[in-house]
Each structure stands twice: as structure tokens, then as C-alpha cells.
Scaffold this motif. Structure first.
Motif, short mmCIF file in Angstrom:
data_model
loop_
_atom_site.label_atom_id
_atom_site.label_comp_id
_atom_site.label_asym_id
_atom_site.label_seq_id
_atom_site.Cartn_x
_atom_site.Cartn_y
_atom_site.Cartn_z
N GLN A 1 0.90 -1.07 0.01
CA GLN A 1 0.13 0.01 -0.02
C GLN A 1 0.72 1.25 0.10
O GLN A 1 0.46 2.17 -0.38
CB GLN A 1 -1.00 -0.01 1.33
N GLY A 2 2.14 1.05 0.49
CA GLY A 2 3.02 2.27 0.72
C GLY A 2 4.29 1.75 1.35
O GLY A 2 4.17 0.85 2.07
N SER A 3 5.22 2.27 1.20
CA SER A 3 6.51 2.20 1.77
C SER A 3 7.26 3.40 2.02
O SER A 3 7.42 4.22 1.16
CB SER A 3 7.58 1.24 1.28
N PHE B 1 3.82 -0.98 4.23
CA PHE B 1 2.47 -1.34 4.79
C PHE B 1 1.76 -2.19 3.52
O PHE B 1 1.54 -1.94 2.48
CB PHE B 1 1.67 0.02 4.67
N LEU B 2 1.39 -3.45 4.22
CA LEU B 2 1.05 -4.45 3.36
C LEU B 2 -0.47 -4.87 3.25
O LEU B 2 -1.14 -4.83 4.34
CB LEU B 2 1.83 -5.90 3.66
N ARG B 3 -0.99 -4.98 2.10
CA ARG B 3 -2.42 -5.60 2.17
C ARG B 3 -2.30 -7.27 1.52
O ARG B 3 -1.47 -7.31 0.66
CB ARG B 3 -3.11 -4.82 1.12
N VAL B 4 -3.17 -8.03 2.09
CA VAL B 4 -2.83 -9.34 1.57
C VAL B 4 -4.36 -9.84 1.47
O VAL B 4 -5.33 -9.75 2.19
CB VAL B 4 -2.59 -10.58 2.76
N GLU B 5 -4.68 -10.55 0.42
CA GLU B 5 -6.09 -11.05 -0.13
C GLU B 5 -6.00 -12.65 -0.43
O GLU B 5 -4.94 -13.00 -0.88
CB GLU B 5 -6.52 -10.21 -1.35
N ASN B 6 -7.08 -12.94 0.01
CA ASN B 6 -7.39 -14.60 -0.16
C ASN B 6 -8.53 -14.75 -1.23
O ASN B 6 -9.68 -14.49 -1.00
CB ASN B 6 -7.49 -15.30 0.71
N VAL C 1 -9.19 -10.44 3.94
CA VAL C 1 -8.17 -9.48 3.68
C VAL C 1 -7.53 -9.30 4.87
O VAL C 1 -7.88 -9.30 6.04
CB VAL C 1 -8.80 -8.35 2.90
N VAL C 2 -5.98 -8.82 4.81
CA VAL C 2 -5.46 -8.09 5.96
C VAL C 2 -4.94 -6.90 5.16
O VAL C 2 -4.57 -6.74 4.23
CB VAL C 2 -4.18 -9.18 6.14
N PRO C 3 -5.23 -5.67 5.81
CA PRO C 3 -5.83 -5.45 7.27
C PRO C 3 -7.30 -6.03 7.04
O PRO C 3 -8.07 -5.69 6.28
CB PRO C 3 -5.49 -3.97 7.67
N HIS C 4 -7.79 -6.44 8.32
CA HIS C 4 -9.29 -6.76 8.46
C HIS C 4 -9.97 -5.38 8.43
O HIS C 4 -9.59 -4.60 9.01
CB HIS C 4 -9.40 -7.62 9.81
N PRO C 5 -11.06 -5.59 7.80
CA PRO C 5 -12.00 -4.44 7.66
C PRO C 5 -12.39 -3.69 8.91
O PRO C 5 -12.57 -4.53 10.09
CB PRO C 5 -13.20 -4.92 6.91
N ASP C 6 -12.24 -2.48 9.11
CA ASP C 6 -12.59 -1.66 10.12
C ASP C 6 -11.67 -1.95 11.45
O ASP C 6 -11.77 -1.46 12.55
CB ASP C 6 -13.93 -1.76 10.75
N SER C 7 -10.36 -2.14 11.03
CA SER C 7 -9.50 -2.36 12.03
C SER C 7 -8.75 -1.15 12.15
O SER C 7 -8.56 -0.49 10.98
CB SER C 7 -8.46 -3.60 12.00
N THR C 8 -7.67 -0.91 13.00
CA THR C 8 -6.80 0.39 13.29
C THR C 8 -6.23 0.28 11.88
O THR C 8 -5.64 1.40 11.31
CB THR C 8 -5.97 0.29 14.24
N LEU D 1 -8.17 1.48 8.70
CA LEU D 1 -8.77 2.96 9.09
C LEU D 1 -7.63 3.91 9.06
O LEU D 1 -7.84 5.11 8.82
CB LEU D 1 -9.39 3.06 10.41
N ASP D 2 -6.44 3.65 8.99
CA ASP D 2 -5.33 4.48 8.91
C ASP D 2 -4.95 5.09 7.45
O ASP D 2 -5.16 4.16 6.61
CB ASP D 2 -3.85 3.62 9.54
N SER D 3 -4.40 5.83 7.39
CA SER D 3 -4.19 6.43 6.08
C SER D 3 -3.26 5.41 5.08
O SER D 3 -3.29 5.58 3.81
CB SER D 3 -3.47 7.85 6.18
N THR D 4 -2.71 4.64 5.87
CA THR D 4 -1.76 3.48 4.97
C THR D 4 -2.56 2.44 4.55
O THR D 4 -2.15 1.80 3.67
CB THR D 4 -0.58 3.03 5.97
N ALA D 5 -3.69 2.25 5.09
CA ALA D 5 -4.59 1.01 4.85
C ALA D 5 -3.74 -0.32 4.72
O ALA D 5 -4.15 -0.95 3.91
CB ALA D 5 -5.29 1.16 3.92
#
Length: 188
Positions: free
Chosen positions: A48-50, A84-89, A135-142, A145-149
Motif C-alpha cells: 500500500q506504501g513504503s 504497509f502491506l495488504r494481503v487478499e485470499n 483480507v489483511v488488514p481486517h475491515p474496520d481495524s486500526t 482505517l489508518d491512512s496507510t490502509a
């Protein structure tokens, strides 16, 4: 000639098998930029960003919570670097997320993320098992909801490493599931 034809047929067959695994449309294990999804094991990973972190600024100070003892602040010759990482199944089966990551420079120097205390740091990446569609991050988690998502991996990197670019980020699939390793070039 027969040998070339045999190699071509086997290669095409392998591509069909790989592209059909886990209901994926395509598999990418090598990307030249952070904007590309990469595949390690059955899961899809996206940066998502580094960026470098500044411990004197909000929210960077919060990203550094839970740093283990012995990993004090970087001196004048090093910096904190966050991915900042997103993971999807996107498959139809539950699958564990990666537990091993690294950054490697052009000279072969390797850097592993710090083991952050996830009880203290809500932004820290923690391996888990994702059910289909999760997914990670889990929806509505800190993290979400952070700008990095994204879930954060924190590295301590010498400043001299920025001269040895491109820095490549490697994701090692859980339990060596195929594809076992995916990499991408970091935008630094």
C-alpha cells in the motif's frame, strides 16, 4: 527440432496449470514497482506504501510502538523503514499468510523485519490464516482505517543501502506453498 517442440509444449502446459491454481486469473511473482500485486503461495500481496519513518512525527511515533529491546533508535547512519502491506485470499480455500519477508539490495545485503509486539502496536503485521474472500488488514481495524490502509512491517536499514538500489522486497509463502517466493522492486 523435436526437443524445442517438447520444451514449448511442457512450458505451455506448466503455464496453464499455474494460471488455473486457486481460481486465479494470473500469477505474478516478480514486479518492477510497488503498484503491482504479487503472488506468494495462494495469496495476493500488495504494498500500500513504503517509506522512511520519522520517530518525532505523528503518526510515525505510533508505528514504532512495540520495538523489541536491543533495537534502539537508529543512529545517524540508519533509518526506520516501513512497508504497509495488504494481503487478499481470492481462492476458495483457507490459506496462511506469509511469515517471512526480507529486503535485499543490489549487493546482496539482506534485512528482515523487526518482530514487533502486536499487543502494543496495532499497526504491526501478524501472520494469520485467511478464509476465502478475507483480507489483511481486517475491515474496520486500526490498520484498515489508518491512512496507510495496510499492516506494517518495520525494518532498520543503514542509509548507505539507498545507494544500492533497487531494493527488492521478498515475500516467502507460508509452508513453501507454490509459488514459494515473490519479489518486487521498492519505490525508494
Amino acid at each position: 527440432m523435436v526437443r524445442r517442440l517438447l520444451i514449448l509444449v511442457l512450458t505451455a502446459g506448466a503455464l496453464v496449470v499455474v494460471s488455473g491454481c486457486g481460481n486465479r486469473e494470473s500469477v505474478t511473482t516478480d514486479a518492477k514497482t510497488e503498484g503491482i500485486w504479487i503472488d506468494a503461495g495462494p495469496l495476493d500481496y500488495h504494498i500500500q506504501g513504503s517509506r522512511q519513518l520519522n520517530p518525532g512525527q505523528v503518526p510515525d511515533d505510533r508505528y514504532l510502538a512495540g520495538v523489541p529491546a536491543g533495537f534502539g533508535q537508529p543512529g545517524k547512519d540508519a533509518t526506520w523503514f516501513a512497508i504497509f502491506l495488504r494481503v487478499e485470499n481470492k481462492t476458495d480455500k483457507a490459506a496462511p499468510t506469509a511469515q517471512a519477508f526480507e529486503i535485499v539490495d543490489t549487493e546482496g545485503h539482506t534485512f528482515k523485519p523487526l518482530p514487533l509486539d502486536t499487543k502494543v502496536n496495532d499497526f504491526a503485521y501478524a501472520p494469520t490464516t485467511l478464509n476465502p474472500g478475507e483480507v489483511v488488514p481486517h475491515p474496520d481495524s486500526t490498520q484498515d482505517l489508518d491512512s496507510t490502509a495496510g499492516a506494517m512491517l518495520l525494518f532498520k536499514i543503514p542509509l548507505t543501502e539507498y545507494q544500492n538500489r533497487p531494493l527488492e522486497f521478498f515475500v516467502h509463502s507460508a509452508h513453501g506453498a507454490a509459488p514459494a517466493v515473490a519479489k518486487l522492486a521498492l519505490d525508494v
